[in-house]
Design a protein around this motif. Structure first.
Motif, mmCIF file in Angstrom:
data_model
loop_
_atom_site.group_PDB
_atom_site.id
_atom_site.type_symbol
_atom_site.label_atom_id
_atom_site.label_comp_id
_atom_site.label_asym_id
_atom_site.label_seq_id
_atom_site.Cartn_x
_atom_site.Cartn_y
_atom_site.Cartn_z
ATOM 1 N N GLY A 245 -8.954 7.116 -7.306
ATOM 2 C CA GLY A 245 -8.136 7.930 -7.476
ATOM 3 C C GLY A 245 -8.019 8.778 -7.032
ATOM 4 O O GLY A 245 -6.463 8.830 -6.209
ATOM 5 N N GLY A 246 -8.376 8.907 -5.580
ATOM 6 C CA GLY A 246 -9.073 9.240 -3.814
ATOM 7 C C GLY A 246 -7.422 8.403 -3.058
ATOM 8 O O GLY A 246 -6.125 9.504 -2.526
ATOM 9 N N THR A 247 -7.032 7.303 -2.972
ATOM 10 C CA THR A 247 -6.588 6.485 -2.574
ATOM 11 C C THR A 247 -5.022 6.092 -3.735
ATOM 12 O O THR A 247 -4.261 4.496 -2.983
ATOM 13 C CB THR A 247 -6.776 5.556 -1.656
ATOM 14 N N LYS A 248 -4.827 6.176 -4.237
ATOM 15 C CA LYS A 248 -3.719 5.885 -5.496
ATOM 16 C C LYS A 248 -4.074 4.449 -6.100
ATOM 17 O O LYS A 248 -2.430 3.668 -6.110
ATOM 18 C CB LYS A 248 -2.494 6.700 -5.031
ATOM 19 N N GLY A 249 -4.644 3.777 -6.542
ATOM 20 C CA GLY A 249 -4.880 2.365 -6.404
ATOM 21 C C GLY A 249 -5.429 1.857 -5.231
ATOM 22 O O GLY A 249 -4.919 0.391 -5.488
ATOM 23 N N ASP A 250 -5.199 2.420 -3.952
ATOM 24 C CA ASP A 250 -4.895 1.306 -2.631
ATOM 25 C C ASP A 250 -6.461 0.530 -2.975
ATOM 26 O O ASP A 250 -5.668 -0.142 -2.316
ATOM 27 C CB ASP A 250 -4.248 1.919 -1.473
ATOM 28 N N TYR A 251 -7.582 0.982 -3.257
ATOM 29 C CA TYR A 251 -8.605 0.958 -3.094
ATOM 30 C C TYR A 251 -9.590 0.795 -4.259
ATOM 31 O O TYR A 251 -8.898 1.877 -4.498
ATOM 32 C CB TYR A 251 -9.419 1.208 -1.504
ATOM 33 N N VAL A 252 -10.690 0.260 -4.087
ATOM 34 C CA VAL A 252 -11.498 0.982 -5.052
ATOM 35 C C VAL A 252 -12.985 0.746 -4.390
ATOM 36 O O VAL A 252 -13.106 -0.904 -3.944
ATOM 37 C CB VAL A 252 -11.716 -0.291 -6.365
ATOM 38 N N MET B 23 0.438 -1.028 -0.145
ATOM 39 C CA MET B 23 0.027 -0.185 0.408
ATOM 40 C C MET B 23 0.915 1.128 0.098
ATOM 41 O O MET B 23 2.006 1.377 0.667
ATOM 42 C CB MET B 23 -0.974 -0.102 1.277
ATOM 43 N N SER B 24 0.285 2.214 -0.606
ATOM 44 C CA SER B 24 0.913 3.707 -0.398
ATOM 45 C C SER B 24 0.824 3.893 0.658
ATOM 46 O O SER B 24 0.411 3.735 1.174
ATOM 47 C CB SER B 24 0.425 4.117 -2.076
ATOM 48 N N ASP B 25 1.489 5.441 1.012
ATOM 49 C CA ASP B 25 1.969 5.905 2.177
ATOM 50 C C ASP B 25 0.305 7.228 2.157
ATOM 51 O O ASP B 25 0.079 7.895 0.669
ATOM 52 C CB ASP B 25 3.488 6.671 2.029
ATOM 53 N N THR B 26 -0.580 7.130 3.078
ATOM 54 C CA THR B 26 -1.586 7.454 3.291
ATOM 55 C C THR B 26 -1.730 9.060 3.093
ATOM 56 O O THR B 26 -2.996 9.493 2.293
ATOM 57 C CB THR B 26 -2.882 7.208 4.238
ATOM 58 N N LYS B 27 -0.347 9.511 3.084
ATOM 59 C CA LYS B 27 -0.258 11.119 2.861
ATOM 60 C C LYS B 27 -0.932 11.330 2.098
ATOM 61 O O LYS B 27 -0.312 12.600 0.908
ATOM 62 C CB LYS B 27 0.870 11.337 3.854
#
Length: 138
Positions: free
Chosen positions: A36-43, A1-5
C-alpha cells in the motif's frame, strides 16, 4: 514503477499483525504494509510455515514474473533447487537475491521456516514451468 513521490509512509504494528493464507497452502503470510505504501511497486511480507503437511504446486518447477525478489531467512531452513545453480539450503540469517524468472522448486523446509520476502511488483504472478533440461534427467 510509479513515481515515488506518490508513495506514503506506513507503519505496520506487530501487535496488530494479521496472518492470512496466500500462495502456498503450507504457509501463512503477514503483509507489512509496503504494498500500500509503494502503490503496488513492492510487496514485503513475512512468510511462515503453518504446520500443514502437504505438497503444493510450488514444489513443482516454477518461476515468478517479477523484477526483484529478495528472501531473508528469519528462522528454520529450506532447500530449493535453482536452474543453473543446483540445490541450495538456506538457513536462519541467509539471504537470497532470487533473480527474475529463474526456474526453481522447493525440495523441503523445516516446520519453523520463516522468511522476510520483498518482491517487485506486488502483483507478480507465479507460473509452473517444465524442469530445466539439466535437471529433467535427475
Amino acid at each position: 514503477m510509479s513515481d515515488t513521490k506518490n508513495w506514503k509512509f506506513s507503519h505496520d504494528v506487530a501487535s496488530k499483525a494479521e496472518w492470512t493464507p496466500g500462495l502456498r497452502e503450507i504457509f501463512e503470510y503477514r503483509d507489512l504494509g509496503i504494498k500500500g505504501g509503494t502503490k503496488g511497486d513492492y510487496v514485503a511480507h513475512l512468510v511462515r510455515h503453518n504446520g500443514k503437511k502437504m505438497k503444493d504446486d510450488v514444489q513443482h518447477w516454477h518461476v515468478h514474473d517479477c523484477t526483484f525478489q529478495m528472501v531473508y531467512v528469519l528462522n528454520g531452513w529450506a532447500t530449493f533447487e535453482y536452474a543453473g545453480q543446483g540445490q541450495k539450503t538456506i538457513r536462519k540469517g541467509d539471504c537470497i537475491n532470487q533473480i527474475p524468472g529463474i526456474p526453481h522448486r522447493e525440495i523441503a523446509c523445516s516446520e519453523d521456516f520463516e522468511v522476510l520476502e520483498i518482491v517487485a511488483p506486488s502483483d507478480f504472478k507465479t507460473r509452473i514451468v517444465e524442469a530445466p533440461a539439466a535437471q529433467a534427467a535427475e
